[in-house]
Design a protein around this motif. Structure first.
Motif, PDB file in Angstrom:
ATOM      1  N   ASN A  95       0.832  -1.201   0.000  1.00 35.72           N
ATOM      2  CA  ASN A  95       0.000   0.000   0.000  1.00 35.72           C
ATOM      3  C   ASN A  95       0.872   1.258   0.000  1.00 35.72           C
ATOM      4  N   GLU A  96       0.287   2.373  -0.432  1.00 34.43           N
ATOM      5  CA  GLU A  96       1.005   3.641  -0.327  1.00 34.43           C
ATOM      6  C   GLU A  96       1.123   4.011   1.142  1.00 34.43           C
ATOM      7  N   PRO A  97       2.317   4.359   1.613  1.00 32.49           N
ATOM      8  CA  PRO A  97       2.489   4.711   3.022  1.00 32.49           C
ATOM      9  C   PRO A  97       1.668   5.933   3.424  1.00 32.49           C
ATOM     10  N   ARG A 133      -5.001  -3.466  -8.022  1.00 32.42           N
ATOM     11  CA  ARG A 133      -6.280  -4.100  -7.688  1.00 32.42           C
ATOM     12  C   ARG A 133      -6.211  -5.626  -7.813  1.00 32.42           C
ATOM     13  N   VAL A 134      -5.109  -6.171  -7.315  1.00 31.55           N
ATOM     14  CA  VAL A 134      -4.913  -7.616  -7.283  1.00 31.55           C
ATOM     15  C   VAL A 134      -5.005  -8.073  -5.835  1.00 31.55           C
ATOM     16  N   ASP A 135      -5.771  -9.129  -5.601  1.00 31.95           N
ATOM     17  CA  ASP A 135      -5.924  -9.651  -4.245  1.00 31.95           C
ATOM     18  C   ASP A 135      -4.701 -10.479  -3.871  1.00 31.95           C
ATOM     19  N   GLY A 136      -3.922  -9.999  -2.909  1.00 35.58           N
ATOM     20  CA  GLY A 136      -2.768 -10.744  -2.432  1.00 35.58           C
ATOM     21  C   GLY A 136      -3.075 -11.478  -1.148  1.00 35.58           C
ATOM     22  N   VAL A 171       4.940  -9.574  -5.824  1.00 39.93           N
ATOM     23  CA  VAL A 171       4.635  -8.323  -5.131  1.00 39.93           C
ATOM     24  C   VAL A 171       3.975  -7.362  -6.098  1.00 39.93           C
ATOM     25  N   THR A 172       2.889  -6.728  -5.653  1.00 40.83           N
ATOM     26  CA  THR A 172       2.150  -5.803  -6.491  1.00 40.83           C
ATOM     27  C   THR A 172       1.827  -4.538  -5.716  1.00 40.83           C
TER      28      THR A 172
END
Length: 198
Positions: free
Chosen positions: A53-55, A114-117, A108-109
């Motif tokens: 995520n963006e920090p 919008r990929v479910d990790g 890693v994305t």
């Protein structure tokens, strides 16, 4: 030191306003952050997919301006110098690049993909500045990270990563070089921490 006048942390901070352009009409010198490429030997990649995520950060760091702290209760910015992007987004991109370079995890994305990790990495930038409070400039980087299980939405691990690197001078070029070295150390440690989760 070539920087703007100190701004009190409790006062109004001039960010993103037309009248606050760095160096007037002249384009600022643009600096970039660099992801590390060298890593200590590690085990096989962790077998999960990670979303970065963006920090988050305080408003004073959510900018492309390069922060300097002349006193504990003051902040300022280098005049005529800027990051190549907003700092939180730049740190996100370099974190993803670091994890890809290190092979810490299977995949890693970015959250924007919008990929479910399997897990998400959420970070808070607590400090990212050149500190000159004692007359000896040094880069301070402090990032708190949380690893979240996306199936349960629970934090499964958390850790703070911080370092301080002396700068050779109080110029923007030297300050950015020290910040890059500090970030490299933080991201290398973060990569090792992330890969330990299996």
């Amino acid at each position: 030191m070539s920087r703007s006048a100190p701004i009190y942390a409790t006062g109004l901070i001039c960010l993103g306003l037309a009248g606050c352009a760095l160096g007037g009409s002249a384009a600022p010198t643009t600096y970039d952050l660099i992801a590390p490429r060298s890593f200590a030997a590690s085990a096989k990649p962790a077998r999960y997919q990670l979303v970065v995520n963006e920090p988050t950060s305080v408003h004073a760091l959510d900018t492309d301006r390069i922060m300097v702290r002349p006193r504990a209760d003051q902040i300022s910015y280098y005049k005529g110098a800027a990051w190549s992007d907003r700092l939180p987004h730049l740190v996100q991109v370099r974190t993803i690049e670091t994890l890809q370079n290190s092979g810490a995890v299977k995949a890693v994305t970015s959250s924007s993909d919008r990929v479910d990790g399997d897990y998400s990495l959420s970070m808070e930038i607590r400090s990212f500045q050149v500190d000159t409070t004692n007359g000896r400039p040094a880069a301070d980087v402090d990032i708190f990270a949380k690893l979240i299980d996306n199936n349960s939405s629970k934090v499964v691990a958390s850790k703070g990563f911080s370092t301080r690197v002396a700068s050779t001078s109080d110029t923007p070029t030297a300050g950015v070089a020290a910040l890059n070295q500090a970030l490299t150390e933080v991201l290398q440690d973060t990569s090792t921490w992330v890969s330990a989760r299996r």
